[in-house]
Design a protein around this motif. Structure first.
Motif, PDB file in Angstrom:
ATOM      1  N   LEU A 138      21.631  33.208  30.514  1.00 39.10           N
ATOM      2  CA  LEU A 138      22.701  33.095  29.801  1.00 39.10           C
ATOM      3  C   LEU A 138      24.007  33.788  30.366  1.00 39.10           C
ATOM      4  O   LEU A 138      25.231  33.292  30.017  1.00 39.10           O
ATOM      5  N   ILE A 139      24.028  34.611  31.128  1.00 35.33           N
ATOM      6  CA  ILE A 139      25.061  34.936  31.812  1.00 35.33           C
ATOM      7  C   ILE A 139      25.706  33.899  32.860  1.00 35.33           C
ATOM      8  O   ILE A 139      26.950  33.987  32.641  1.00 35.33           O
ATOM      9  N   VAL A 140      24.868  33.249  33.568  1.00 29.78           N
ATOM     10  CA  VAL A 140      25.224  32.125  34.251  1.00 29.78           C
ATOM     11  C   VAL A 140      26.023  31.081  33.503  1.00 29.78           C
ATOM     12  O   VAL A 140      26.974  30.386  33.868  1.00 29.78           O
ATOM     13  N   ALA A 141      25.254  30.755  32.378  1.00 28.89           N
ATOM     14  CA  ALA A 141      25.914  29.531  31.488  1.00 28.89           C
ATOM     15  C   ALA A 141      27.223  30.251  30.895  1.00 28.89           C
ATOM     16  O   ALA A 141      27.911  29.271  30.624  1.00 28.89           O
ATOM     17  N   ASP A 142      27.067  31.417  30.459  1.00 33.00           N
ATOM     18  CA  ASP A 142      28.337  31.822  30.029  1.00 33.00           C
ATOM     19  C   ASP A 142      29.632  31.719  30.832  1.00 33.00           C
ATOM     20  O   ASP A 142      30.837  31.471  30.619  1.00 33.00           O
ATOM     21  N   TYR A 143      29.456  32.290  32.193  1.00 31.20           N
ATOM     22  CA  TYR A 143      30.354  31.861  33.260  1.00 31.20           C
ATOM     23  C   TYR A 143      30.830  30.724  33.126  1.00 31.20           C
ATOM     24  O   TYR A 143      31.983  30.229  33.436  1.00 31.20           O
ATOM     25  N   HIS A 144      29.709  29.534  33.509  1.00 32.49           N
ATOM     26  CA  HIS A 144      30.144  28.337  33.655  1.00 32.49           C
ATOM     27  C   HIS A 144      30.802  27.695  32.690  1.00 32.49           C
ATOM     28  O   HIS A 144      31.927  26.967  32.886  1.00 32.49           O
ATOM     29  N   LEU A 145      30.455  27.996  31.384  1.00 31.42           N
ATOM     30  CA  LEU A 145      31.264  27.153  30.446  1.00 31.42           C
ATOM     31  C   LEU A 145      32.657  27.856  30.011  1.00 31.42           C
ATOM     32  O   LEU A 145      33.507  27.046  29.674  1.00 31.42           O
ATOM     33  N   ALA A 146      32.744  29.244  30.323  1.00 30.99           N
ATOM     34  CA  ALA A 146      34.010  29.728  30.135  1.00 30.99           C
ATOM     35  C   ALA A 146      35.042  29.225  31.154  1.00 30.99           C
ATOM     36  O   ALA A 146      36.140  28.961  30.975  1.00 30.99           O
ATOM     37  N   MET A 147      34.462  28.877  32.548  1.00 31.18           N
ATOM     38  CA  MET A 147      35.552  28.200  33.390  1.00 31.18           C
ATOM     39  C   MET A 147      35.771  27.050  33.163  1.00 31.18           C
ATOM     40  O   MET A 147      37.021  26.540  33.288  1.00 31.18           O
ATOM     41  N   HIS A 148      34.856  25.960  32.710  1.00 33.29           N
ATOM     42  CA  HIS A 148      35.218  24.771  32.727  1.00 33.29           C
ATOM     43  C   HIS A 148      35.532  24.049  31.226  1.00 33.29           C
ATOM     44  O   HIS A 148      36.066  23.038  31.105  1.00 33.29           O
ATOM     45  N   HIS A 149      35.839  24.897  30.373  1.00 32.70           N
ATOM     46  CA  HIS A 149      36.077  24.982  28.975  1.00 32.70           C
ATOM     47  C   HIS A 149      37.532  25.801  28.650  1.00 32.70           C
ATOM     48  O   HIS A 149      37.861  25.522  27.619  1.00 32.70           O
ATOM     49  N   SER A 150      37.875  26.472  29.560  1.00 29.02           N
ATOM     50  CA  SER A 150      38.995  27.409  29.542  1.00 29.02           C
ATOM     51  C   SER A 150      39.135  28.132  28.187  1.00 29.02           C
ATOM     52  O   SER A 150      39.841  28.280  27.447  1.00 29.02           O
ATOM     53  N   LEU A 151      37.841  28.768  28.032  1.00 32.12           N
ATOM     54  CA  LEU A 151      37.537  29.491  26.821  1.00 32.12           C
ATOM     55  C   LEU A 151      36.934  31.126  27.322  1.00 32.12           C
ATOM     56  O   LEU A 151      36.418  31.011  28.363  1.00 32.12           O
ATOM     57  N   PRO A 152      37.199  32.030  26.516  1.00 38.11           N
ATOM     58  CA  PRO A 152      36.829  33.245  26.902  1.00 38.11           C
ATOM     59  C   PRO A 152      35.395  33.450  26.883  1.00 38.11           C
ATOM     60  O   PRO A 152      34.584  32.518  26.389  1.00 38.11           O
ATOM     61  N   ARG A 153      34.910  34.250  27.818  1.00 36.21           N
ATOM     62  CA  ARG A 153      33.541  34.731  28.132  1.00 36.21           C
ATOM     63  C   ARG A 153      32.981  35.754  26.675  1.00 36.21           C
ATOM     64  O   ARG A 153      33.639  36.022  26.074  1.00 36.21           O
ATOM     65  N   MET A 154      31.863  35.306  26.620  1.00 36.43           N
ATOM     66  CA  MET A 154      31.031  36.050  25.348  1.00 36.43           C
ATOM     67  C   MET A 154      30.438  37.218  25.830  1.00 36.43           C
ATOM     68  O   MET A 154      30.129  38.286  25.057  1.00 36.43           O
ATOM     69  N   ILE A 155      29.861  37.295  26.918  1.00 40.74           N
ATOM     70  CA  ILE A 155      29.005  38.483  27.413  1.00 40.74           C
ATOM     71  C   ILE A 155      30.219  39.362  28.268  1.00 40.74           C
ATOM     72  O   ILE A 155      30.816  39.006  29.077  1.00 40.74           O
ATOM     73  N   ASN A 156      30.016  40.686  27.707  1.00 40.82           N
ATOM     74  CA  ASN A 156      30.887  41.923  28.557  1.00 40.82           C
ATOM     75  C   ASN A 156      30.448  41.994  29.690  1.00 40.82           C
ATOM     76  O   ASN A 156      29.637  41.686  30.437  1.00 40.82           O
ATOM     77  N   GLN A 157      31.585  42.545  30.488  1.00 43.73           N
ATOM     78  CA  GLN A 157      31.373  42.876  31.854  1.00 43.73           C
ATOM     79  C   GLN A 157      30.256  44.019  31.946  1.00 43.73           C
ATOM     80  O   GLN A 157      29.539  43.971  32.852  1.00 43.73           O
TER      81      GLN A 157
END
Length: 668
Positions: free
Chosen positions: A317-336
């Motif tokens: 889920l962390i990988v998917a969250d990073y991937h979608l945030a970069m390529h959809h120009s949207l914020p990440r959902m999982i905190n650092q």
């Protein structure tokens, strides 16, 4: 008969036993534990030697204390000062000088300080907190405790889901033999690319009995590759099962894993991945998948694999969250704070292998560096601190490259994983070089013309960026195409190929003849290989093939002809040394123009999202590109967003039919 209140129950427990009647002795009164007494809750336990149900559920200490029998003896020292003052006030009349009736009278023999301490002690014992405060003895249903259990998955709703929407085998789209074959193919090719499931746990029989959605998801993503005729029907069933799982409120790790799987190998025009992964993250947090289990792992192999299965799901889920945030120009959902270095997790259980999970560690660190690059690009202002940040990012990239690419044999990477890590590293290297080129063109060139035949910081940065872009396409050809990885590779592959291909074609006019030939030859190879790897007209190889062909059609035919001739001429002959020769006699050279380099992301977004009217035209060259093609001058000025005419009819990056597809990968 009305039920007794908790106060009456406590009084009954504290009262002395009555005399035995003629029917026999009266049973011993029930004793409540201290925690239930403090919270005024019913204590469900048969005796004082058993932990009650409430303490068991909330994970608090269950302690019993013997009740005092009979009346308590009055002790003047223990009586509160307010009680003594009230009793004395009744025996004597109030003083004339007392003008504050609200203030209680105190004992003259005891100081007032002791009286205030007694009152504060009484008030502290009478405090009761709300249900959201995790205080021992109070009910806290909305605060998760370390020992709290995840919510139930709902057996009745699961049975209803099975009957309402059968899996692809029950529907008749696939046979049972096909299902076992698809599962075997999935674990040999897809799961090693993105390690979502454990091959020891998630057999075909286990998935079908445990979760019809997970069973259908595995069949769907695999049928997309080796059973394309059954893919639409399987995808329809999988999407319907996802919708029914949301409707019935089901919550299980199998649903989370199915959503991750359907996101990574989705249909090319599916725009729901951002919302679905967000729902999966919320479900995983409700299931406590982000909480690491205590170590060491259980000795029982199955129990240990079930624990690792939950933790592996959260890393995916962390990988998917990073991937979608970069390529959809949207914020990440999982905190650092929820993201740890997974390398320690991967190396702690070598006796419980799961092929493919080792690549999770370089993916997460790569995604972090890409997010850092995006923040740096947004904050570029020409300050010297920009270059210092770029130098730090470049050093981090070199460390990442040495650890995960040069020493990949230490981690047991498979060949497919090595190819994916190499392409990710090449894409990050291209972004670093592009940042340096953009900074030099904007703030260090002073409006100078780019001339690749003259050594300068601008020409050096441009040549380095072009070499790295060609290097990424070379990795695509040698590591992916040669090993037949294109049908089931990660989406990052197509993003990297699209970014570098568009950049090379948009800047081909500024290159010398040798670089032009290399670019055209490499793009031609990519176009041919993607056409061969395509399984249908709607998969990513087909879309990428049409993109590359569209880009090659925008290059002037003379350059195509020159690259074709050079492939048949030995090195050093013919056009090999023509890059240093002077201009052709009789052809006027266009005057030098200022070359202002936009970033690759700006190139793609400005043209892709421009309100243009797409038309079928024989050529896709602007007049400036046509003049540059005929003259062969290496000083080139690409059209800027502000100077592009409205509407665009001759400088469109993507084919009109596939425009919506690339908007999903390059959103504004």
């Amino acid at each position: 008969m009305l039920p007794k209140s908790p106060t009456a129950e406590l009084d009954e427990a504290a009262s002395p036993p009555a005399a035995s009647s003629s029917l026999g002795p009266k049973p011993v009164a029930k004793i409540s534990c201290l925690a239930c007494r403090a919270a005024k809750r019913k204590c469900l336990t048969p005796d004082a030697f058993t932990v009650c149900k409430r303490c068991t559920d909330q994970g608090i200490e269950c302690e019993y204390q013997k009740h005092r029998r009979g009346r308590r003896k009055k002790n003047p020292d223990n009586v509160p000062a307010t009680s003594r003052s009230r009793s004395r006030s009744r025996s004597r009349s109030p003083s004339r000088h007392d003008t504050s009736p609200s203030r209680p009278l105190v004992d003259r023999g005891r100081p007032e300080r002791d009286n205030s301490i007694s009152r504060s002690a009484i008030r502290s014992h009478s405090i009761r907190f709300s249900h959201v405060v995790p205080v021992e003895g109070d009910s806290s249903p909305y605060i998760p405790r370390p020992t709290s259990q995840p919510p139930a998955t709902g057996g009745a709703n699961l049975a209803l889901l099975r009957t309402d929407c059968p899996d692809p085998v029950m529907s008749g789209f696939l046979s049972e033999a096909d299902a076992y074959e698809l599962f075997e193919f999935y674990f040999h090719h897809l799961n090693v690319a993105v390690a979502i499931l454990d091959p020891v746990l998630h057999t075909a029989t286990y998935c079908r009995d445990k979760s019809p959605l997970l069973f259908s998801a595995v069949l769907t993503v695999t049928a997309k590759i080796i059973r394309p005729e059954a893919y639409p029907s399987c995808l329809f069933i999988a999407n319907k099962l996802v919708g029914q799982a949301v409707e019935f409120g089901l919550c299980s790790i199998e649903i989370v894993q199915a959503i991750i799987m359907l996101t990574h190998w989705k249909k090319a025009d599916d725009s729901t991945s951002w919302r679905k992964v967000g729902y999966a993250i919320r479900m995983a947090q409700e299931l406590r998948l982000n909480q690491r289990a205590p170590r060491p792992l259980p000795r029982n192999e199955r129990q240990a694999r079930e624990i690792l299965n939950k933790e592996r799901c959260w890393l995916n889920l962390i990988v998917a969250d990073y991937h979608l945030a970069m390529h959809h120009s949207l914020p990440r959902m999982i905190n650092q704070d929820d993201v740890d270095d997974p390398m320690e997790w991967i190396t702690e259980h070598p006796h419980l292998p799961c092929p493919g999970e080792a690549v999770i560690a370089p993916w997460i660190s790569f995604s972090r560096l890409c997010r850092l690059f995006a923040d740096m690009l947004a904050g570029m202002n020409g300050s010297p601190s920009n270059l210092r940040s770029l130098h730090w990012l470049e050093m981090e990239y070199k460390r990442w490259n040495r650890r995960w690419i040069e020493k990949n044999s230490e981690y047991g990477f498979l060949q497919q994983q090595v190819a994916m890590v190499k392409l990710c590293g090449s894409l990050l290297h291209f972004h670093i070089c592009e940042y340096h080129l953009l900074f030099t063109a904007r703030y260090r060139s002073s409006g100078a013309t780019l001339d690749t035949s003259e050594p300068s910081p601008l020409s050096y940065a441009f040549a380095e960026c072009a070499d790295v872009a060609l290097g990424l396409l070379e990795i695509f050809q040698t590591d992916f195409v040669a090993n037949d990885y294109l049908p089931f590779c990660f989406n990052m592959t197509w993003v990297g190929v699209a970014i570098t291909s568009v950049w090379l074609v948009k800047n081909i006019g500024a290159m010398d003849k040798m670089d032009r030939k290399a670019v055209i030859r490499k793009l031609t190879e990519v176009a041919d290989s993607t056409a061969t790897a395509s399984r249908s007209s709607e998969d990513m190889p087909a879309y990428t093939h049409r993109l590359i062909k569209h880009l090659l059609d925008s290059v002037c035919p003379e350059w195509h002809l020159a690259s074709t001739k050079s492939s048949a001429v030995p090195a050093g002959d013919g056009d090999g040394g023509s890059s240093t020769s002077g201009p052709t006699p009789g052809i006027a050279i266009a005057p030098p123009q200022t070359w202002n380099m936009p970033s690759a992301q700006q190139m793609i977004q400005e043209t892709l999202w421009h309100p243009s009217v797409f038309q079928d035209i024989p050529t896709l060259r602007t007049p400036a590109q046509h003049n540059q093609c005929t003259t062969g001058n290496s000083a080139y000025h690409p059209p800027q967003p502000d100077s592009i005419p409205q509407p665009i009819t001759s400088d469109v990056l993507f084919p009109a039919a596939d425009d919506d597809i690339w908007k999903l990968l390059f959103p504004l």
